[in-house]
Write a protein that holds these residues in place. Structure first.
Motif, PDB file in Angstrom:
ATOM      1  N   THR A   1       0.685  -1.192  -0.030  1.00 40.44           N
ATOM      2  CA  THR A   1       0.155   0.093  -0.083  1.00 40.44           C
ATOM      3  C   THR A   1       1.019   1.092   0.014  1.00 40.44           C
ATOM      4  N   THR A   2       0.297   2.107  -0.807  1.00 41.49           N
ATOM      5  CA  THR A   2       0.943   3.364  -0.966  1.00 41.49           C
ATOM      6  C   THR A   2       0.273   4.719  -0.729  1.00 41.49           C
ATOM      7  N   GLN A   3       0.708   5.728  -0.708  1.00 41.12           N
ATOM      8  CA  GLN A   3      -0.113   7.157  -0.524  1.00 41.12           C
ATOM      9  C   GLN A   3      -1.077   7.109  -1.726  1.00 41.12           C
ATOM     10  N   GLN A   4      -0.517   6.716  -2.934  1.00 42.68           N
ATOM     11  CA  GLN A   4      -1.430   6.862  -3.947  1.00 42.68           C
ATOM     12  C   GLN A   4      -2.515   5.792  -3.995  1.00 42.68           C
ATOM     13  N   ILE A   5      -2.208   4.625  -3.668  1.00 38.44           N
ATOM     14  CA  ILE A   5      -3.305   3.637  -3.613  1.00 38.44           C
ATOM     15  C   ILE A   5      -4.396   4.010  -2.519  1.00 38.44           C
ATOM     16  N   SER A   6      -3.905   4.296  -1.295  1.00 36.36           N
ATOM     17  CA  SER A   6      -4.726   4.807  -0.365  1.00 36.36           C
ATOM     18  C   SER A   6      -5.730   5.945  -0.751  1.00 36.36           C
ATOM     19  N   LYS A   7      -5.266   7.136  -1.399  1.00 33.94           N
ATOM     20  CA  LYS A   7      -5.988   7.948  -2.140  1.00 33.94           C
ATOM     21  C   LYS A   7      -6.724   7.654  -2.880  1.00 33.94           C
ATOM     22  N   VAL A   8      -6.495   6.779  -4.045  1.00 33.63           N
ATOM     23  CA  VAL A   8      -7.595   6.248  -4.887  1.00 33.63           C
ATOM     24  C   VAL A   8      -8.614   5.626  -4.252  1.00 33.63           C
ATOM     25  N   GLY A   9      -8.346   4.752  -3.084  1.00 32.77           N
ATOM     26  CA  GLY A   9      -9.369   3.924  -2.540  1.00 32.77           C
ATOM     27  C   GLY A   9     -10.231   4.913  -1.816  1.00 32.77           C
ATOM     28  N   ILE A  10      -9.922   5.935  -1.199  1.00 30.39           N
ATOM     29  CA  ILE A  10     -10.699   6.635  -0.191  1.00 30.39           C
ATOM     30  C   ILE A  10     -11.582   7.568  -1.226  1.00 30.39           C
ATOM     31  N   GLU A  11     -11.018   8.020  -2.351  1.00 29.04           N
ATOM     32  CA  GLU A  11     -11.898   8.812  -3.397  1.00 29.04           C
ATOM     33  C   GLU A  11     -12.760   7.807  -4.044  1.00 29.04           C
ATOM     34  N   SER A  12     -12.598   6.557  -4.101  1.00 28.53           N
ATOM     35  CA  SER A  12     -13.650   5.708  -5.100  1.00 28.53           C
ATOM     36  C   SER A  12     -14.685   5.037  -3.860  1.00 28.53           C
ATOM     37  N   MET A  13     -14.850   5.598  -2.930  1.00 26.67           N
ATOM     38  CA  MET A  13     -16.044   5.151  -1.885  1.00 26.67           C
ATOM     39  C   MET A  13     -17.195   5.885  -2.225  1.00 26.67           C
ATOM     40  N   VAL A  14     -18.098   5.013  -1.938  1.00 29.12           N
ATOM     41  CA  VAL A  14     -19.668   5.722  -2.155  1.00 29.12           C
ATOM     42  C   VAL A  14     -20.385   5.731  -0.785  1.00 29.12           C
ATOM     43  N   ALA A  15     -19.741   5.064   0.255  1.00 33.46           N
ATOM     44  CA  ALA A  15     -20.284   4.910   1.503  1.00 33.46           C
ATOM     45  C   ALA A  15     -19.041   4.785   2.387  1.00 33.46           C
ATOM     46  N   GLU A  16     -19.250   5.229   3.745  1.00 36.82           N
ATOM     47  CA  GLU A  16     -18.205   5.369   4.820  1.00 36.82           C
ATOM     48  C   GLU A  16     -17.817   3.985   5.439  1.00 36.82           C
ATOM     49  N   THR A  17     -16.895   3.565   5.331  1.00 33.21           N
ATOM     50  CA  THR A  17     -16.299   2.423   6.039  1.00 33.21           C
ATOM     51  C   THR A  17     -15.101   2.476   6.728  1.00 33.21           C
ATOM     52  N   CYS A  18     -14.492   1.340   7.354  1.00 33.12           N
ATOM     53  CA  CYS A  18     -13.398   1.508   7.857  1.00 33.12           C
ATOM     54  C   CYS A  18     -12.267   1.620   7.025  1.00 33.12           C
ATOM     55  N   TYR A  19     -11.062   2.225   7.417  1.00 32.40           N
ATOM     56  CA  TYR A  19      -9.898   2.179   6.376  1.00 32.40           C
ATOM     57  C   TYR A  19      -9.456   1.181   5.801  1.00 32.40           C
ATOM     58  N   PRO A  20      -9.320   0.137   6.184  1.00 27.43           N
ATOM     59  CA  PRO A  20      -8.905  -1.206   5.437  1.00 27.43           C
ATOM     60  C   PRO A  20      -9.624  -1.412   4.189  1.00 27.43           C
ATOM     61  N   VAL A  21     -10.945  -1.256   4.418  1.00 31.78           N
ATOM     62  CA  VAL A  21     -11.847  -1.400   3.164  1.00 31.78           C
ATOM     63  C   VAL A  21     -11.456  -0.314   2.165  1.00 31.78           C
ATOM     64  N   LYS A  22     -11.260   0.828   2.317  1.00 29.46           N
ATOM     65  CA  LYS A  22     -10.901   2.101   1.488  1.00 29.46           C
ATOM     66  C   LYS A  22      -9.742   1.608   0.709  1.00 29.46           C
ATOM     67  N   VAL A  23      -8.875   0.924   1.434  1.00 28.79           N
ATOM     68  CA  VAL A  23      -7.348   0.867   0.904  1.00 28.79           C
ATOM     69  C   VAL A  23      -7.681  -0.423   0.021  1.00 28.79           C
ATOM     70  N   SER A  24      -8.442  -1.405   0.227  1.00 29.32           N
ATOM     71  CA  SER A  24      -8.842  -2.462  -0.539  1.00 29.32           C
ATOM     72  C   SER A  24      -9.256  -2.072  -1.809  1.00 29.32           C
ATOM     73  N   PHE A  25     -10.181  -0.838  -2.198  1.00 26.21           N
ATOM     74  CA  PHE A  25     -10.743  -0.234  -3.335  1.00 26.21           C
ATOM     75  C   PHE A  25      -9.488   0.075  -4.123  1.00 26.21           C
ATOM     76  N   GLY A  26      -8.508   0.853  -3.513  1.00 28.29           N
ATOM     77  CA  GLY A  26      -7.390   1.218  -3.943  1.00 28.29           C
ATOM     78  C   GLY A  26      -6.490   0.404  -4.655  1.00 28.29           C
TER      79      GLY A  26
END
Length: 323
Positions: A34-59
Motif C-alpha cells: 500500500t502506497t499513499q497513492q493507492i490509499s488516496k484512490v481507494g478513499i476517493e472511490s468510496m460511495v459510503a463510509e467504511t473502515c480504513y482497510p476497506v478503503k485501501v482495498s478499493f485502491g
C-alpha cells in the motif's frame, strides 16, 4: 495470470492462493504494498463510509483492474477454526468486498473469479465447492482443482507452523525480565505498513521486542465465556489475549480501526481478558499520524519498564515495592 489485492483478505490468504494457482499453471500477481497513492484512490472511490482497510482495498483493486487475465475476488464467508462448534465468520465488509468493488469499478464479470467460499469446510467439500465455481473459466478439471487445493492447504498449514515455531523461539530466547509485546488485530492491520503506520519498525526503534499474534499457537486456548464468539478473527484475538495474560513478561498491543463495528465489541472483551495487565489499544485510520502513535508507544514502553521493574523488586527476598 490471476490478480489479487495485497490488502484485506489478500493479506490473510495469499500464501494459500499463490500455491493453488501455481499448481494449476497460473501465476498469482499481487498489487504492490500500500502506497499513499493507492490509499488516496481507494478513499476517493468510496460511495459510503467504511473502515480504513476497506478503503485501501478499493485502491488495490483499482490498481490491478485490467492488468491480468483474471481478477480473483473471492467472497470469503468464514475461516478455519480450531473448534468445530465455532462459526468463524469474517466481518460483513470482508464477505461483501467482491460485490462492492465490482459495482464501484464496473468490472467485467467475464474476467472476474468470484467464488463464494466457506474456508472452515473440510478440504473435500471446499474443493468441490471451489471447483463448481471456477473450473469452467480456468479450463481445468474437478480433479485438478482438488489436487491443487490439497497442495495449497498443506503449504499454508506448513507456513503457519513455521511462523509459530519462530514465535516459540523468540519467546523462549527472550530474557524473563525483558517485556515482549504481542500485537493482535486483523491481518490487514497487522501486516499493511501504510495502515498500521509501520508499527513493527517503530516498536523496534524504541527497543521493544514485538510479536504478531499469528506467531503464537493459541488453538488449544479455551475461549471460556466467549465460546459463542461470532467472528473468527475475534476468537483468535481473544485466545491470544488469554495467552498473553498467562505469560509473565508478555504484554498486549491491539490494533484496530475507527469505524470497525466488530472490534467495537471485541475491544471490551479484550480489556476484560487483560484485566490489570498493562496493554495498549491503538485505533488508526487515514487521518492518523506517526508522531501521535510514537508518543503513545513511548509512553507504553515506560509503563512496561516500570511494570517489569516492580515485578523484579517484588521477587527479591525481603523486598516489596510499596504502592
Amino acid at each position: 495470470s490471476v490478480g489479487m489485492q495485497r490488502a484485506h483478505y489478500g493479506i490473510h490468504s495469499s500464501v494459500l492462493w499463490a500455491h493453488f494457482f501455481d499448481h494449476l499453471g497460473l501465476r498469482l500477481v499481487l498489487t504492490p504494498a500500500t502506497t499513499q497513492q493507492i490509499s488516496k484512490v481507494g478513499i476517493e472511490s468510496m460511495v459510503a463510509e467504511t473502515c480504513y482497510p476497506v478503503k485501501v482495498s478499493f485502491g488495490h483493486v483499482r490498481e490491478l483492474a485490467g492488468k491480468t487475465r483474471f481478477l480473483f475476488l473471492p467472497t470469503l464467508i468464514d475461516m478455519p477454526v480450531p473448534n468445530p462448534s465455532e462459526v468463524g465468520y469474517y466481518c460483513p465488509m470482508v464477505q461483501s468486498n467482491a460485490y462492492m468493488v465490482r459495482s464501484a469499478f464496473k468490472l467485467d464479470r467475464a474476467s472476474v473469479l468470484s467464488p463464494s467460499l466457506h474456508l472452515k469446510y473440510d478440504p473435500a467439500l471446499l474443493a468441490a465447492d471451489l471447483s463448481d465455481q471456477v473450473r469452467e473459466k480456468l479450463g481445468v478439471t474437478k480433479a485438478q482443482v482438488k489436487k491443487a487445493l490439497d497442495y495449497a492447504l498443506e503449504r499454508q498449514h506448513q507456513y503457519l507452523k513455521d511462523l509459530q515455531r519462530k514465535g516459540r523461539d523468540i519467546l523462549e530466547n527472550t530474557p524473563p525480565r525483558e517485556p515482549v509485546v504481542v500485537v493482535t488485530g486483523r491481518p490487514y492491520n497487522l501486516y499493511d505498513e501504510r495502515v498500521n503506520l509501520r508499527i513493527g519498525q517503530n516498536l523496534s526503534k524504541i527497543g521493544l521486542t514485538a510479536l504478531p499474534m499469528d506467531f503464537m499457537d493459541v488453538s488449544e486456548v479455551d475461549l471460556g465465556e466467549f465460546s459463542s464468539m461470532y467472528w473468527g478473527l475475534g476468537a483468535q484475538i481473544l485466545r491470544t489475549a488469554k495467552r498473553i495474560s498467562a505469560l509473565p513478561n508478555a504484554f498486549g498491543l491491539h490494533l484496530t480501526n475507527f469505524g470497525c463495528g466488530a472490534d467495537s465489541f471485541i475491544e471490551h472483551f479484550y480489556r476484560h481478558v487483560m484485566g490489570a495487565k498493562a496493554h495498549l489499544i491503538l485505533e488508526l485510520d487515514e487521518h492518523s499520524a506517526v508522531a501521535g502513535v510514537m508518543t503513545r508507544l513511548e509512553a507504553f514502553k515506560n509503563v512496561l519498564e516500570n511494570t517489569m521493574q516492580k515485578s523484579a523488586w517484588n521477587q527479591e527476598p525481603g523486598l516489596k515495592l510499596a504502592n
